[in-house]
Design an enzyme around this catalytic site. Structure first.
Site, short mmCIF file in Angstrom:
data_model
loop_
_atom_site.label_atom_id
_atom_site.label_comp_id
_atom_site.label_asym_id
_atom_site.label_seq_id
_atom_site.Cartn_x
_atom_site.Cartn_y
_atom_site.Cartn_z
CB ALA A 154 -26.42 16.61 0.08
CG ASP A 165 -23.34 27.90 6.59
OD1 ASP A 165 -22.81 28.90 6.04
OD2 ASP A 165 -22.93 26.74 6.41
CE LYS A 182 -25.05 24.99 8.77
NZ LYS A 182 -24.43 24.11 7.81
CG ASP A 229 -22.25 25.73 1.43
OD1 ASP A 229 -21.36 26.48 1.87
OD2 ASP A 229 -22.85 24.89 2.14
CG ASP A 241 -19.12 15.78 3.33
OD1 ASP A 241 -19.16 14.75 2.61
OD2 ASP A 241 -18.48 15.80 4.40
N GLY A 280 0.79 -1.23 0.00
CA GLY A 280 0.00 0.00 0.00
C GLY A 280 0.81 1.27 0.00
CD GLU A 281 6.03 1.45 2.36
OE1 GLU A 281 6.91 1.60 1.48
OE2 GLU A 281 6.28 1.06 3.51
NE ARG A 290 -15.30 18.96 5.66
CZ ARG A 290 -15.94 17.90 5.20
NH1 ARG A 290 -17.25 17.83 5.30
NH2 ARG A 290 -15.29 16.90 4.63
#
Length: 316
Positions: free
Chosen positions: A229, A174, A197, A223, A227, A43-44, A101
């Protein structure tokens, strides 16, 4: 380099969004740089550059979207490879900046991942960052290197201006998006409204109130990202119930995780306009979705950076 200007530039890409990288390189009149980014069996991540970058101004286009950790590590290792290959300048072009975020300590013992990622990019060897619609403007200050912060709103605003809708109202979903909504409303010469909100827990939102007049209006919710929704779907349903004539929505970053597509499909949103900072699988696309390309804006910004032109003039 002569008189502060590099003699040549090259555009490279990781695996996160090669389609966008190819479009940007094509607009800039270059083929995409030859590099392979693969994985070892454990996985590297393995990076191989197949052409010289010595003394060249290089641009690595990589959105740190899902799978976020893989794409971030690809970007860091590509930067390291460029640095060890004596690249003249390394520009990390990150259309979607992940981990943004968590940009402050909202409560005790919170991490600030936006700053952590900034530290990682600088430590890896990036000389400059080019991104679009960071989740919070102050993230630019987390870097000790130049940051060119592009804005997606004018692309979205031009699209809606061309639709020539009547009785338009731009709605901020928001309080954090009020400035963005106000700028779009100024461009469209229309009023704004704000959705009040609260978040009882992460990825969940509850509509408390609508500030402003949306009765009989064609409402456009704006927005920076969608993400799960929940916010945009709840806002759309609320303003429709309170008398909006029609509801449109737009966003820069279509993260669309979890139940997002199902929520959007069931919402009252008539058209959802999205930018292509994140690749969108065909199975997630809906008939009501419209995609606009950010490639021309990134290509112009990168050209101006290469020639020492003014990037801020793009927004005059």
């Amino acid at each position: 380099m002569k008189n502060g200007v590099f003699s040549d530039f090259k555009v490279f890409s990781g695996n996160s969004h090669t389609e966008l990288a190819e479009e940007i390189a094509s607009i800039m009149g270059k083929p995409l740089g030859k590099a392979t980014v693969t994985k070892f069996s454990d996985g590297e991540i393995s990076v191989n550059l197949w052409e010289s970058v010595r003394g060249i101004d290089v641009y690595i286009v990589q959105s740190t979207c899902n799978p976020v950790n893989d794409n971030l590590m690809e970007l860091l290792i590509m930067i390291d490879a460029m640095k060890r290959a004596s690249a003249g300048r390394i520009n990390a072009v990150i259309p979607y900046y992940g981990y943004a975020r968590q940009d402050r300590k909202a409560k005790a013992r919170d991490p600030i991942t936006a700053k952590l990622v900034a530290n990682l990019l600088v430590a890896a060897g990036a000389d400059r960052v080019v991104s679009m619609d960071l989740h919070a403007n102050q993230i630019q200050g987390y870097f000790d290197i130049p940051v060119d912060h592009l804005v997606g709103m004018p692309i979205l605003a031009r699209y809606f201006k061309d639709k020539a809708l009547e009785d338009v109202c731009v709605v901020s979903p928001d309080h954090g998006s009020v400035t963005r909504a106000r700028n779009m409303a100024q461009y469209l010469n229309c009023p704004i409204a704000i959705v009040d909100k609260r978040r009882p827990e992460p990825n969940k939102s509850e509509i408390m109130n609508i500030i402003g007049n949306i009765d009989g209006k064609n409402c456009i919710i704006l927005d920076d990202m969608i993400d799960t929704a929940g916010t945009i779907s709840n806002a759309a349903n609320a303003i429709k119930e309170l008398g909006a004539k029609a509801v449109y929505a737009c966003a820069t970053h279509p993260v669309l995780s979890g139940p997002a597509v199902e929520r959007l499909e069931q919402s009252v949103i008539e058209e959802l306009v999205l930018l292509n900072t994140i690749p969108m699988p065909e199975e997630k696309k809906l008939d009501k979705m419209t995609f606009l390309s950010v490639a021309p804006l990134f290509a112009e910004a990168m050209t101006r950076i290469f020639t020492n032109g003014s990037v801020s003039k793009l927004f005059d």
